[in-house]
Design a protein around this motif. Sequence first.
Motif, PDB file in Angstrom:
ATOM      1  N   CYS A 104       0.736  -1.240  -0.268  1.00 11.62           N
ATOM      2  CA  CYS A 104      -0.194   0.273   0.046  1.00 11.62           C
ATOM      3  C   CYS A 104       1.091   1.039  -0.012  1.00 11.62           C
ATOM      4  CB  CYS A 104      -1.027   0.246   0.898  1.00 11.62           C
ATOM      5  SG  CYS A 104      -0.145   0.339   3.309  1.00 11.62           S
ATOM      6  N   LYS A 105       0.418   2.601   0.342  1.00 11.99           N
ATOM      7  CA  LYS A 105       0.797   3.755   0.239  1.00 11.99           C
ATOM      8  C   LYS A 105       1.660   3.955   1.381  1.00 11.99           C
ATOM      9  CE  LYS A 105      -2.917   6.999  -0.215  1.00 11.99           C
ATOM     10  NZ  LYS A 105      -3.301   8.178  -1.057  1.00 11.99           N
ATOM     11  N   CYS A 109       1.099   8.252   2.668  1.00 12.89           N
ATOM     12  CA  CYS A 109      -0.540   8.275   3.675  1.00 12.89           C
ATOM     13  C   CYS A 109      -0.458   8.702   5.135  1.00 12.89           C
ATOM     14  CB  CYS A 109      -1.167   6.882   3.854  1.00 12.89           C
ATOM     15  SG  CYS A 109      -2.658   6.412   4.082  1.00 12.89           S
ATOM     16  N   GLN A 110      -1.394   9.401   5.312  1.00 15.34           N
ATOM     17  CA  GLN A 110      -1.452  10.269   6.556  1.00 15.34           C
ATOM     18  C   GLN A 110      -1.441   8.570   7.708  1.00 15.34           C
ATOM     19  OE1 GLN A 110      -4.944  12.366   7.693  1.00 15.34           O
ATOM     20  NE2 GLN A 110      -6.163  11.294   5.618  1.00 15.34           N
TER      21      GLN A 110
END
Length: 317
Positions: A104-105, A109-110
Amino acid sequence: MATLTVSAENEKRVKAMGFLSNKGTDNFSARIITVNGKISAEQMECIAEAAKLYGNGTVTFTTRLTVEVQGVPYEKIEEFQQYIAKAGLVTGGTGSKVRPVVSCKGTTCQYGLIDTFALSEEIHHRFFEGYSSVRLPHKFKIAVGGCPNNCVKPDLNDLGIIGQRIPDFDEDSCNGCKKCSIEAVCPMGAAKVTDGVLEINKDICNNCGRCVGKCRFDAIESGQTGYKIYIGGRWGKKVAQGRALTKIFTDKEEALNVIEKAILLFREQGKTGERFSQTVDRLGFENVEKMLLSNDILDRKQEILDANLHVSGGATC
């Protein structure tokens, strides 16, 4: 209907190189490995040009974060590989072996708790590339998720990693506020103020890290980075929910060693044609966990790699 000229033997040969037959034609989809789903603008331009020069101009994206250029003629396969190589790109990602890593990013990502791009790239080099010649009973899929939101579904992969932030709760700093900011921010409902004292239910807490730095009295100012590992997940015709190892790893190298031990265990203990989830079920989760947490498998690494096992393998796609 067109007459097919590529033999079944050659079709199988190029499939091992990452070229999958386009149904009813002598053309193939070239599967390009992106390492972790991240490519540069220059690489993207190279792929687009290769699609126009050697394919039918169409580029598709797979669920495993690889890129496929469709419509590459059999006789152009070698030229295609040479063309994309100038951008540092290769084809592959098929067979009974460790498959391309999905990430995933989480790096940007926050909600990301770990550097997922860096970790998945390390896994790619160490296990996808490092174990590329190691035949397994079936395909072995790895996913890296940055937080418990599970966007890449780590628990539905043969092995999945989920980033963790284990809160460091300082009870002495807790004032037991009537309106507790930690209780308010906890998405799992694991934090509760009872009789003037904040309690965090470890059975409910998923170590998402949302509470870290949210207390005005500094009761949870920090959290330790960790890696939660799931084994035995599977998606497809037969679905299996992966189970988390009881230990949360706070040392990255130890977590990477568990991945290697899982691959070696699958090679040694798995039966040709079965997925890792079936191996785990057959041996028993507790027994597998015990083996993954010991060093016996790594001590016998070369012996396991040298064994003449799974000559054919069980993967068909």
